[in-house]
Design an enzyme around this catalytic site. Sequence first.
Site, PDB file in Angstrom:
ATOM      1  N   ASP A  22      13.676-123.429   1.591  1.00 38.45           N
ATOM      2  CA  ASP A  22      14.405-124.618   2.054  1.00 38.45           C
ATOM      3  C   ASP A  22      13.596-125.914   1.913  1.00 38.45           C
ATOM      4  O   ASP A  22      14.163-126.970   1.623  1.00 38.45           O
ATOM      5  CB  ASP A  22      14.953-124.435   3.471  1.00 38.45           C
ATOM      6  CG  ASP A  22      13.888-124.007   4.455  1.00 38.45           C
ATOM      7  OD1 ASP A  22      12.753-123.717   4.008  1.00 38.45           O
ATOM      8  OD2 ASP A  22      14.178-123.961   5.655  1.00 38.45           O
ATOM      9  N   GLY A  23      12.262-125.835   2.067  1.00 36.80           N
ATOM     10  CA  GLY A  23      11.410-127.013   1.886  1.00 36.80           C
ATOM     11  C   GLY A  23      11.528-127.517   0.450  1.00 36.80           C
ATOM     12  O   GLY A  23      11.589-128.728   0.199  1.00 36.80           O
TER      13      GLY A  23
ATOM     14  N   ARG B 142       3.929 -94.604  11.505  1.00 36.11           N
ATOM     15  CA  ARG B 142       4.658 -93.576  12.271  1.00 36.11           C
ATOM     16  C   ARG B 142       3.877 -92.254  12.300  1.00 36.11           C
ATOM     17  O   ARG B 142       3.820 -91.571  13.311  1.00 36.11           O
ATOM     18  CB  ARG B 142       6.053 -93.363  11.675  1.00 36.11           C
ATOM     19  CG  ARG B 142       6.894 -92.321  12.397  1.00 36.11           C
ATOM     20  CD  ARG B 142       8.298 -92.278  11.859  1.00 36.11           C
ATOM     21  NE  ARG B 142       9.060 -93.478  12.200  1.00 36.11           N
ATOM     22  CZ  ARG B 142       9.516 -93.739  13.421  1.00 36.11           C
ATOM     23  NH1 ARG B 142       9.307 -92.885  14.416  1.00 36.11           N
ATOM     24  NH2 ARG B 142      10.174 -94.843  13.661  1.00 36.11           N
TER      25      ARG B 142
ATOM     26  N   HIS C  18       0.320-111.141   4.910  1.00 34.79           N
ATOM     27  CA  HIS C  18       0.636-111.513   3.527  1.00 34.79           C
ATOM     28  C   HIS C  18       0.780-110.337   2.568  1.00 34.79           C
ATOM     29  O   HIS C  18       1.197-110.535   1.421  1.00 34.79           O
ATOM     30  CB  HIS C  18      -0.407-112.512   3.003  1.00 34.79           C
ATOM     31  CG  HIS C  18      -0.216-113.886   3.570  1.00 34.79           C
ATOM     32  ND1 HIS C  18      -0.619-114.202   4.843  1.00 34.79           N
ATOM     33  CD2 HIS C  18       0.368-114.996   3.058  1.00 34.79           C
ATOM     34  CE1 HIS C  18      -0.310-115.470   5.088  1.00 34.79           C
ATOM     35  NE2 HIS C  18       0.286-115.967   4.034  1.00 34.79           N
TER      36      HIS C  18
ATOM     37  N   ALA D 266      12.686 -98.031  13.982  1.00 33.15           N
ATOM     38  CA  ALA D 266      11.961 -98.596  15.129  1.00 33.15           C
ATOM     39  C   ALA D 266      12.710 -98.394  16.447  1.00 33.15           C
ATOM     40  O   ALA D 266      13.937 -98.368  16.471  1.00 33.15           O
ATOM     41  CB  ALA D 266      11.751-100.090  14.896  1.00 33.15           C
TER      42      ALA D 266
ATOM     43  N   GLY E 254       6.261-120.782  -0.327  1.00 32.23           N
ATOM     44  CA  GLY E 254       5.632-119.451  -0.317  1.00 32.23           C
ATOM     45  C   GLY E 254       6.078-118.650  -1.534  1.00 32.23           C
ATOM     46  O   GLY E 254       7.261-118.637  -1.862  1.00 32.23           O
TER      47      GLY E 254
ATOM     48  N   THR F 157      12.290-116.739  -1.503  1.00 31.16           N
ATOM     49  CA  THR F 157      11.481-116.621  -0.287  1.00 31.16           C
ATOM     50  C   THR F 157      11.686-115.209   0.254  1.00 31.16           C
ATOM     51  O   THR F 157      12.792-114.678   0.196  1.00 31.16           O
ATOM     52  CB  THR F 157      11.872-117.641   0.804  1.00 31.16           C
ATOM     53  OG1 THR F 157      11.327-117.212   2.060  1.00 31.16           O
ATOM     54  CG2 THR F 157      13.369-117.782   0.985  1.00 31.16           C
TER      55      THR F 157
ATOM     56  N   ASP G   8      11.744-114.500   3.239  1.00 33.18           N
ATOM     57  CA  ASP G   8      12.373-114.567   4.567  1.00 33.18           C
ATOM     58  C   ASP G   8      13.882-114.355   4.576  1.00 33.18           C
ATOM     59  O   ASP G   8      14.466-114.083   5.626  1.00 33.18           O
ATOM     60  CB  ASP G   8      12.069-115.929   5.218  1.00 33.18           C
ATOM     61  CG  ASP G   8      10.620-116.060   5.639  1.00 33.18           C
ATOM     62  OD1 ASP G   8       9.878-115.068   5.524  1.00 33.18           O
ATOM     63  OD2 ASP G   8      10.227-117.152   6.081  1.00 33.18           O
TER      64      ASP G   8
ATOM     65  N   ASP H 237      16.233-116.455   4.477  1.00 27.58           N
ATOM     66  CA  ASP H 237      16.874-117.311   5.484  1.00 27.58           C
ATOM     67  C   ASP H 237      17.581-118.525   4.885  1.00 27.58           C
ATOM     68  O   ASP H 237      17.716-119.545   5.540  1.00 27.58           O
ATOM     69  CB  ASP H 237      15.836-117.760   6.523  1.00 27.58           C
ATOM     70  CG  ASP H 237      14.682-118.522   5.901  1.00 27.58           C
ATOM     71  OD1 ASP H 237      14.609-118.585   4.667  1.00 27.58           O
ATOM     72  OD2 ASP H 237      13.859-119.064   6.653  1.00 27.58           O
TER      73      ASP H 237
ATOM     74  N   ARG I  76       2.361-126.092  -1.248  1.00 23.54           N
ATOM     75  CA  ARG I  76       3.195-126.946  -0.403  1.00 23.54           C
ATOM     76  C   ARG I  76       2.562-128.339  -0.516  1.00 23.54           C
ATOM     77  O   ARG I  76       1.442-128.542  -0.057  1.00 23.54           O
ATOM     78  CB  ARG I  76       3.189-126.446   1.041  1.00 23.54           C
ATOM     79  CG  ARG I  76       3.651-124.971   1.184  1.00 23.54           C
ATOM     80  CD  ARG I  76       3.815-124.588   2.640  1.00 23.54           C
ATOM     81  NE  ARG I  76       3.665-123.159   2.892  1.00 23.54           N
ATOM     82  CZ  ARG I  76       4.665-122.269   2.846  1.00 23.54           C
ATOM     83  NH1 ARG I  76       5.862-122.638   2.555  1.00 23.54           N
ATOM     84  NH2 ARG I  76       4.440-120.992   3.098  1.00 23.54           N
TER      85      ARG I  76
ATOM     86  N   ARG J 142       9.054-116.712   9.705  1.00 25.58           N
ATOM     87  CA  ARG J 142       8.674-117.832  10.556  1.00 25.58           C
ATOM     88  C   ARG J 142       9.804-118.230  11.489  1.00 25.58           C
ATOM     89  O   ARG J 142       9.612-118.445  12.664  1.00 25.58           O
ATOM     90  CB  ARG J 142       8.275-118.995   9.661  1.00 25.58           C
ATOM     91  CG  ARG J 142       7.497-120.061  10.363  1.00 25.58           C
ATOM     92  CD  ARG J 142       7.017-121.138   9.420  1.00 25.58           C
ATOM     93  NE  ARG J 142       7.641-121.056   8.099  1.00 25.58           N
ATOM     94  CZ  ARG J 142       7.067-121.455   6.985  1.00 25.58           C
ATOM     95  NH1 ARG J 142       5.853-121.932   7.021  1.00 25.58           N
ATOM     96  NH2 ARG J 142       7.693-121.378   5.835  1.00 25.58           N
TER      97      ARG J 142
HETATM   98  O1  F6P Z   1       8.284-118.581   4.115  1.00 25.49           O
HETATM   99  C1  F6P Z   1       7.716-117.368   3.798  1.00 25.49           C
HETATM  100  C2  F6P Z   1       6.563-117.048   4.691  1.00 25.49           C
HETATM  101  O2  F6P Z   1       5.988-115.877   4.153  1.00 25.49           O
HETATM  102  C3  F6P Z   1       6.877-116.900   6.170  1.00 25.49           C
HETATM  103  O3  F6P Z   1       7.437-115.658   6.509  1.00 25.49           O
HETATM  104  C4  F6P Z   1       5.509-117.130   6.787  1.00 25.49           C
HETATM  105  O4  F6P Z   1       5.618-117.578   8.099  1.00 25.49           O
HETATM  106  C5  F6P Z   1       4.940-118.184   5.902  1.00 25.49           C
HETATM  107  O5  F6P Z   1       5.569-118.056   4.647  1.00 25.49           O
HETATM  108  C6  F6P Z   1       3.438-118.125   5.732  1.00 25.49           C
HETATM  109  O6  F6P Z   1       3.039-119.229   4.992  1.00 25.49           O
HETATM  110  P1  F6P Z   1       1.574-119.423   4.388  1.00 25.49           P
HETATM  111  O7  F6P Z   1       1.413-118.463   3.253  1.00 25.49           O
HETATM  112  O8  F6P Z   1       1.563-120.831   3.929  1.00 25.49           O
HETATM  113  O9  F6P Z   1       0.624-119.116   5.476  1.00 25.49           O
END
Ligand code: F6P
Length: 324
Positions: free
Chosen positions: A104-105, A156, A254, A188, A12, A127, A129, A131, A73, A173
């Site tokens: 990570d991929g 809000r 996105h 929140a 991503g 990324t 995320d 993570d 990917r 994810r």
């Molecule tokens: O890994 C980053 C991410 O934006 C995740 O948060 C999300 O689940 C995923 O990619 C969406 O992937 P794609 O753009 O392939 O739908």
Amino acid sequence: MIKHIGVFTSGGDSPGMNACLRAVVRTAIYHGIQVTGIMKGYQGLIEGDFLPMNARSVSNIIHRGGTILKSARSADFMQKAGRDQAFKMLSNSGIDALVAIGGDGTFRGATIFNSEFGTPFVGIPGTIDNDLYGTDYTLGFDTAVNTAVEAIDKIRDTAASHDRLFFVEVMGRDAGYIALWAGISGGAEAILLPEEKTDIDKLISLLKTGEEQLKTSSIVIVCEGDDAGGALEIAKMVKAKQPGFDTRVTVLGHVQRGGSPSAFDRILGSRLGVAATQELLRGVHGKTAGILNNKITFTDFTKATKQHAPLDPEMLRYSKILAI
Ligand code: F6P
């Protein structure tokens, strides 16, 4: 002696990848090394989709979101035949080391490739995320959180005007970093994360307590990877049990992946890009660059891909204190 490096972005996209690419290209050139951009990640490696780069190839991109090298990917790279073809393309072009910017991929692919062909590799964590193990921050996370917070602030306004309950779904994810950080920054009432089991009855009772304490509107942040489902499903479950709540759902999607990178992500991309390239040239490989306690560090791919960084339990606790 490394003479020619290849650089690619994979998985991503994330804001700050271009700033990082710029840093990799210019650092290589600064050290007298030839540099080639590989389009569309591993797929471009297989197809030999290569772009010779010079210092001007990366002019005027530091502020741009996405990645000028594009990303993909690649299913072909998962197959041995695809990786054999990728190695052939690399050898033909004289590229003798690689810089991989991704998640990570991307690092898992790099680890396999390295074990099969011995091509020196360094990774840079990109990324939204956040993570990845071995870094406090990944490229794009800060920008994505800011994008989400800007949206939550707007929600809000309308939630307060209509006394409504909003469920806002953010990306993530497997990990709830964006949700937790955007949830705390956006004030929140509740944050639903993959790291914690979601209990709909508990959520309803928390929202009702809020009403009793004179809250007239509420915002619930839902991480897309939550165990109870996405924001639409969770809102439906809450509404079924509590028809009196005036609920609305917004899925940010996105939108969080794009946009001009924050100053933080530009600095992070620049620092990681310079450091990773220099380490590669010094002979370090099989590692990913990261930032821990504001210092650049390098972690073995094998370690970085096995686990992802857990959320800070203190941050989780703060989010609950601050929501009363
Ligand atoms: O890994 C980053 C991410 O934006 C995740 O948060 C999300 O689940 C995923 O990619 C969406 O992937 P794609 O753009 O392939 O739908």
